[in-house]
Design an enzyme around this catalytic site. Structure first.
Site, PDB file in Angstrom:
ATOM      1  N   ALA A  85      38.500  42.855  34.376  1.00  0.00           N
ATOM      2  CA  ALA A  85      39.894  42.450  34.189  1.00  0.00           C
ATOM      3  C   ALA A  85      40.043  40.944  34.348  1.00  0.00           C
ATOM      4  CB  ALA A  85      40.788  43.181  35.193  1.00  0.00           C
ATOM      5  N   ASP A  86      39.411  40.417  35.357  1.00  0.00           N
ATOM      6  CA  ASP A  86      39.440  38.973  35.607  1.00  0.00           C
ATOM      7  C   ASP A  86      38.874  38.207  34.407  1.00  0.00           C
ATOM      8  OD1 ASP A  86      39.066  36.399  36.662  1.00  0.00           O
ATOM      9  OD2 ASP A  86      37.239  36.990  37.697  1.00  0.00           O
ATOM     10  N   GLN A  87      37.767  38.701  33.858  1.00  0.00           N
ATOM     11  CA  GLN A  87      37.082  38.000  32.762  1.00  0.00           C
ATOM     12  C   GLN A  87      37.863  38.059  31.444  1.00  0.00           C
ATOM     13  OE1 GLN A  87      33.808  36.483  33.085  1.00  0.00           O
ATOM     14  NE2 GLN A  87      34.259  36.733  35.250  1.00  0.00           N
ATOM     15  N   HIS A 100      41.373  37.023  42.226  1.00  0.00           N
ATOM     16  CA  HIS A 100      40.822  36.236  41.120  1.00  0.00           C
ATOM     17  C   HIS A 100      41.667  36.418  39.857  1.00  0.00           C
ATOM     18  CE1 HIS A 100      37.129  35.530  43.434  1.00  0.00           C
ATOM     19  NE2 HIS A 100      36.833  34.627  42.525  1.00  0.00           N
ATOM     20  N   GLU A 103      43.077  32.435  44.832  1.00  0.00           N
ATOM     21  CA  GLU A 103      41.776  32.672  45.457  1.00  0.00           C
ATOM     22  C   GLU A 103      41.144  31.379  45.947  1.00  0.00           C
ATOM     23  OE1 GLU A 103      38.397  32.154  44.291  1.00  0.00           O
ATOM     24  OE2 GLU A 103      39.035  30.907  42.630  1.00  0.00           O
TER      25      GLU A 103
END
Length: 340
Positions: A286-288, A309, A12
């Site tokens: 999901a990213d976190q 991301h 990203e």
């Protein structure tokens, strides 16, 4: 130890690469050098919120940092041991204070003592998790891994004025426990909040009308809140859905040149997509979750197709931790992510 060299333009290509590298560097005591920071962005290099994250990470571990200045496109970071305690981190602009928390939280989850953080800057920014997402969706799941985390919003800070403040208290554990989110469970609550600060209430009323038509929730689920004491104007649409095993928050931000109806419609569409997929974890959650699960050494969740991301986060995690991370798409388009 020779520093790991990381390409800041990968995936990203934004601040996510830097923040994840900082967090994992501090946890693992691994020095790194990151080059081509935000190289493909209109304004490459470190902006104030990125520099605040670097300085915050350095402060909690006494790191040696080279070339960390506004506009820098490469820095070297050599961490020391984590020191828990009381810290104040100010972005100094409307940049996201929530993203600074994203940087320093992972190391403090397993520190040797309690930490109390005061973070100042933007609390509700486009392209960043708002405070409400952290407090209601993300931090409760991290708490299920062992630490006790309390977050309190003291003052809203909307982009572009900023000026917000919140506090976070972290009671750590020696090691994070595994977290598995295979099912969402039954929906237990729905709430649609429209916030306006120093703007006409009619904006919020138009957004609420779009939400009612798009979602069809019970009438009492919708509220309009006028925020007093905000340093600048702001408008946010937040949709909160509570289920047995997870709570998700979907957000739309009012911005100059974007119609109120489009702000509300975007948030409603993201919420409906998640509900229709039947997964527990949405795109941004999901990213976190990837970094905490990696630090725990194991965990899994079902989610929507991974964002850039998320895949970038996986790539950076692999540079610091020798840990398998598997992503298995299903026929219905959902994805199973397995860590460890």
């Amino acid at each position: 130890m020779e520093p790991i060299v990381i390409d800041g333009s990968q995936g990203e290509g934004g601040g996510q690469v830097l923040r994840t590298a900082l967090a994992l560097s501090v946890v693992t005591r691994t020095p790194f050098r990151i080059e081509r920071i935000r190289a493909r962005r209109p304004r490459p290099g470190l902006l104030r919120q990125h520099l605040a994250a670097v300085r915050a990470a350095a402060e909690i571990c006494g790191a040696t940092v080279r070339d960390a200045d506004l506009g820098s496109t490469a820095i070297t970071f050599d961490p020391g041991p984590v020191t828990p305690g009381g810290y104040r981190f100010a972005v100094g602009s409307a940049g996201s204070a929530c993203l600074v928390l994203q940087t320093v939280l992972p190391p403090l989850l397993t520190a040797a003592g309690v930490s109390t953080l005061t973070l100042e800057g933007g609390t509700h920014n486009p392209a960043a998790p708002p405070f409400d997402f952290l407090a209601k969706a993300f931090l409760p799941l991290v708490g299920r891994m062992g630490p006790r985390i309390e977050a309190s919003l003291e003052r809203y800070g909307f982009f572009p004025a900023g000026g917000g403040r919140f506090t976070v208290r972290i009671e750590p554990v020696p090691r994070l426990g595994r977290l598995d989110l295979g099912e969402r469970g039954e929906i237990t609550g729905r709430r649609a909040r429209v916030l306006v600060a120093n703007l006409p209430r009619t904006i919020a009323e138009r957004e609420a009308a779009v939400l009612r038509a798009a979602l069809g929730w019970e009438p009492q689920a919708y509220t309009i809140e006028t925020i007093e004491g905000s340093p600048g104007p702001g408008n946010v649409v937040m949709l909160e859905v509570a289920a047995e095993y997870v709570t998700e928050v979907f957000t739309g931000f009012g911005q100059r040149g974007v119609r109120a109806e489009a702000v509300a419609a975007g948030a409603a569409e993201a919420c409906r997509t998640w509900l229709a997929a039947g997964v527990p974890v949405g795109e941004h959650l999901a990213d976190q979750l990837l970094v905490p699960l990696a630090l725990a050494g194991g965990g899994s969740f079902r989610t929507l197709p991974l964002s850039l991301h998320a895949t970038t986060n996986i790539a950076v995690v692999r540079r610091f931790l020798d840990l398998p991370i598997r992503t298995t798409p299903a026929e219905d388009g959902t994805v199973l992510v397995e860590v460890g």
